[in-house]
Design a protein around this motif. Structure first.
Motif, PDB file in Angstrom:
ATOM      1  N   MET A   1       8.214   7.582   9.458  1.00  0.00           N
ATOM      2  CA  MET A   1       7.216   8.608   9.148  1.00  0.00           C
ATOM      3  C   MET A   1       7.803  10.007   9.202  1.00  0.00           C
ATOM      4  N   ARG A   2       8.742  10.226  10.071  1.00  0.00           N
ATOM      5  CA  ARG A   2       9.381  11.552  10.133  1.00  0.00           C
ATOM      6  C   ARG A   2      10.141  11.840   8.842  1.00  0.00           C
ATOM      7  N   ILE A   3      10.901  10.847   8.382  1.00  0.00           N
ATOM      8  CA  ILE A   3      11.642  11.012   7.131  1.00  0.00           C
ATOM      9  C   ILE A   3      10.674  11.091   5.951  1.00  0.00           C
ATOM     10  N   ALA A   4       9.623  10.275   5.991  1.00  0.00           N
ATOM     11  CA  ALA A   4       8.663  10.238   4.882  1.00  0.00           C
ATOM     12  C   ALA A   4       7.971  11.579   4.702  1.00  0.00           C
ATOM     13  N   ASN A   5       7.611  12.238   5.800  1.00  0.00           N
ATOM     14  CA  ASN A   5       6.971  13.545   5.693  1.00  0.00           C
ATOM     15  C   ASN A   5       7.845  14.532   4.929  1.00  0.00           C
ATOM     16  N   ARG A   6       9.126  14.525   5.215  1.00  0.00           N
ATOM     17  CA  ARG A   6      10.033  15.451   4.547  1.00  0.00           C
ATOM     18  C   ARG A   6      10.258  15.059   3.089  1.00  0.00           C
ATOM     19  N   ARG A   7      10.484  13.775   2.846  1.00  0.00           N
ATOM     20  CA  ARG A   7      10.746  13.302   1.483  1.00  0.00           C
ATOM     21  C   ARG A   7       9.533  13.528   0.577  1.00  0.00           C
ATOM     22  N   ILE A   8       8.351  13.199   1.067  1.00  0.00           N
ATOM     23  CA  ILE A   8       7.147  13.333   0.250  1.00  0.00           C
ATOM     24  C   ILE A   8       6.824  14.805   0.026  1.00  0.00           C
ATOM     25  N   ALA A   9       7.088  15.645   1.014  1.00  0.00           N
ATOM     26  CA  ALA A   9       6.877  17.075   0.817  1.00  0.00           C
ATOM     27  C   ALA A   9       7.758  17.611  -0.302  1.00  0.00           C
ATOM     28  N   GLU A  10       8.993  17.123  -0.386  1.00  0.00           N
ATOM     29  CA  GLU A  10       9.895  17.533  -1.456  1.00  0.00           C
ATOM     30  C   GLU A  10       9.397  17.061  -2.816  1.00  0.00           C
ATOM     31  N   LYS A  11       8.744  15.901  -2.839  1.00  0.00           N
ATOM     32  CA  LYS A  11       8.240  15.360  -4.094  1.00  0.00           C
ATOM     33  C   LYS A  11       6.982  16.072  -4.562  1.00  0.00           C
ATOM     34  N   LEU A  12       6.061  16.303  -3.636  1.00  0.00           N
ATOM     35  CA  LEU A  12       4.756  16.830  -4.003  1.00  0.00           C
ATOM     36  C   LEU A  12       4.708  18.345  -4.034  1.00  0.00           C
ATOM     37  N   GLN A  13       5.570  19.002  -3.262  1.00  0.00           N
ATOM     38  CA  GLN A  13       5.610  20.456  -3.241  1.00  0.00           C
ATOM     39  C   GLN A  13       7.058  20.927  -3.326  1.00  0.00           C
ATOM     40  N   PRO A  14       7.719  20.694  -4.474  1.00  0.00           N
ATOM     41  CA  PRO A  14       9.131  21.059  -4.601  1.00  0.00           C
ATOM     42  C   PRO A  14       9.320  22.575  -4.518  1.00  0.00           C
TER      43      PRO A  14
ATOM     44  N   ALA B   1       0.813  -1.214   0.000  1.00  0.00           N
ATOM     45  CA  ALA B   1       0.000   0.000   0.000  1.00  0.00           C
ATOM     46  C   ALA B   1       0.849   1.268   0.000  1.00  0.00           C
ATOM     47  N   THR B   2       1.909   1.281   0.804  1.00  0.00           N
ATOM     48  CA  THR B   2       2.702   2.503   0.923  1.00  0.00           C
ATOM     49  C   THR B   2       3.650   2.701  -0.248  1.00  0.00           C
ATOM     50  N   VAL B   3       4.012   1.637  -0.935  1.00  0.00           N
ATOM     51  CA  VAL B   3       4.929   1.770  -2.070  1.00  0.00           C
ATOM     52  C   VAL B   3       4.169   1.783  -3.391  1.00  0.00           C
ATOM     53  N   ILE B   4       3.476   0.707  -3.696  1.00  0.00           N
ATOM     54  CA  ILE B   4       2.827   0.600  -5.003  1.00  0.00           C
ATOM     55  C   ILE B   4       1.632   1.541  -5.113  1.00  0.00           C
ATOM     56  N   ASP B   5       0.723   1.502  -4.137  1.00  0.00           N
ATOM     57  CA  ASP B   5      -0.451   2.371  -4.202  1.00  0.00           C
ATOM     58  C   ASP B   5      -0.052   3.843  -4.181  1.00  0.00           C
ATOM     59  N   PHE B   6       0.906   4.175  -3.335  1.00  0.00           N
ATOM     60  CA  PHE B   6       1.337   5.572  -3.265  1.00  0.00           C
ATOM     61  C   PHE B   6       1.939   6.015  -4.591  1.00  0.00           C
ATOM     62  N   PHE B   7       2.800   5.187  -5.167  1.00  0.00           N
ATOM     63  CA  PHE B   7       3.452   5.548  -6.422  1.00  0.00           C
ATOM     64  C   PHE B   7       2.426   5.689  -7.541  1.00  0.00           C
ATOM     65  N   ALA B   8       1.420   4.818  -7.558  1.00  0.00           N
ATOM     66  CA  ALA B   8       0.379   4.895  -8.589  1.00  0.00           C
ATOM     67  C   ALA B   8      -0.421   6.188  -8.460  1.00  0.00           C
ATOM     68  N   LYS B   9      -0.764   6.553  -7.234  1.00  0.00           N
ATOM     69  CA  LYS B   9      -1.527   7.789  -7.033  1.00  0.00           C
ATOM     70  C   LYS B   9      -0.699   9.028  -7.375  1.00  0.00           C
ATOM     71  N   PHE B  10       0.598   8.938  -7.118  1.00  0.00           N
ATOM     72  CA  PHE B  10       1.476  10.076  -7.340  1.00  0.00           C
ATOM     73  C   PHE B  10       1.846  10.237  -8.822  1.00  0.00           C
ATOM     74  N   LYS B  11       2.281   9.149  -9.457  1.00  0.00           N
ATOM     75  CA  LYS B  11       2.807   9.223 -10.815  1.00  0.00           C
ATOM     76  C   LYS B  11       1.750   9.016 -11.893  1.00  0.00           C
ATOM     77  N   TRP B  12       0.761   8.182 -11.613  1.00  0.00           N
ATOM     78  CA  TRP B  12      -0.150   7.750 -12.663  1.00  0.00           C
ATOM     79  C   TRP B  12      -1.515   8.416 -12.562  1.00  0.00           C
ATOM     80  N   ARG B  13      -2.126   8.338 -11.384  1.00  0.00           N
ATOM     81  CA  ARG B  13      -3.497   8.834 -11.247  1.00  0.00           C
ATOM     82  C   ARG B  13      -3.584  10.329 -10.982  1.00  0.00           C
ATOM     83  N   GLY B  14      -2.533  10.919 -10.450  1.00  0.00           N
ATOM     84  CA  GLY B  14      -2.572  12.339 -10.119  1.00  0.00           C
ATOM     85  C   GLY B  14      -3.484  12.650  -8.946  1.00  0.00           C
ATOM     86  N   SER B  15      -3.711  11.652  -8.083  1.00  0.00           N
ATOM     87  CA  SER B  15      -4.652  11.828  -6.970  1.00  0.00           C
ATOM     88  C   SER B  15      -4.180  12.892  -5.986  1.00  0.00           C
ATOM     89  N   TYR B  16      -2.884  12.918  -5.718  1.00  0.00           N
ATOM     90  CA  TYR B  16      -2.386  13.805  -4.676  1.00  0.00           C
ATOM     91  C   TYR B  16      -2.385  15.267  -5.106  1.00  0.00           C
TER      92      TYR B  16
END
Length: 268
Positions: free
Chosen positions: A255-268, A92-107
């Motif tokens: 989760m602490r690292i993920a918050n920072r990493r995902i923020a860089e990805k979604l809001q560069p 869920a955290t790898v495949i589903d997240f990547f699909a929503k981010f790269k493919w579906r544009g959900s985020y």
């Protein structure tokens, strides 16, 4: 913009209404595709009936955590609960997240609303933990019906499954933030598959060579398996608490690292 990272009050934000909106969204989508949702519940049963019961008739008894022989299916069942929690959480955290981010544009659509990065990440994690809690509960009931539970400590099997999912969920989000394409999923499998095989799930730790046994004991799934097995057999001791602390720390750091990493990805 929502602050990045986890503050001391982050635990209270798990019930924040914006995070819960993410949970509700995922619940609605799961109901619309309920056949897929249901099939994801079957993984631990497949391993239990094929290996625990099928192969177990040939293996007989094995040595349990306290040195007492236990039936093989009783030995394997709690490991299947922990292993399935890991697999479902990573999926869920790898495949589903990547699909929503790269493919579906959900985020992109979600972040256009008042939902922030931290609300999104914790909301996704809460949904995963809810699913795995349901999966763990149904599997624990099956274990009870089959006579595979030997202690009242087994009432904590569901929280144990959720804890395993939390630990791997945080790391899974971090891994997802580094993925470049679908081909990188092979790297995730390259890590998860050996963890599943070499976690004392199918054989007692005493059957491993000394060096390999030491390596196994520092892997995260081993601690999840060991904790679930202790709860099932009633062999809870100080090492069980060590496993709890290990998995909790792994999830919080992830989760602490993920918050920072995902923020860089979604809001560069």
């Amino acid at each position: 913009m929502t602050a990045i990272g986890i503050r001391p009050a982050a635990g209270a934000r798990l019930l924040d209404h914006r995070s819960m909106r993410v949970v509700r969204r995922n619940a609605v989508l799961a109901l619309r595709s309920w056949p897929i949702f249901i099939t994801r519940l079957f993984e631990p049963y497949i391993f239990l009936f094929s290996i625990g019961i099928g192969v177990g008739t040939l293996v007989g008894d094995v040595i349990g955590p306290d040195g007492t022989p236990v039936p093989y299916r009783t030995f394997v069942a709690p490991a299947m609960l922990a292993g399935s929690a890991m697999n479902a959480s990573v999926f869920a955290t790898v495949i589903d997240f990547f699909a929503k981010f790269k493919w579906r544009g959900s985020y992109e659509a979600m972040l256009a609303s008042p939902i922030g990065i931290r609300d999104l990440v914790w909301g996704e994690l809460l949904w995963i933990l809810a699913f795995i809690g349901f999966q763990s509960a149904s599997f624990a009931v099956t274990m009870l019906v089959l006579g595979l539970i030997e202690s009242w400590w087994a009432l904590l099997l569901v929280p144990a499954g959720i804890l395993v999912a939390f630990a791997f969920g945080g790391v899974g989000f971090v891994a997802a933030s580094f993925l470049r394409s679908w081909l990188d999923f092979d790297l995730v499998t390259l890590v998860i598959f050996p963890l599943f095989l070499f976690s004392a799930s199918f054989f007692p730790l005493s059957r491993y060579p000394d060096v390999l046994a030491w390596i196994v004991q520092v892997t995260p799934l081993y601690h999840g398996v060991d904790l679930a097995r202790d709860l099932t057999l009633g062999t809870v001791d100080g090492w069980s608490l060590v496993s709890v602390c290990y998995l909790l720390a792994m999830g919080l750091i992830g989760m602490r690292i993920a918050n920072r990493r995902i923020a860089e990805k979604l809001q560069p």
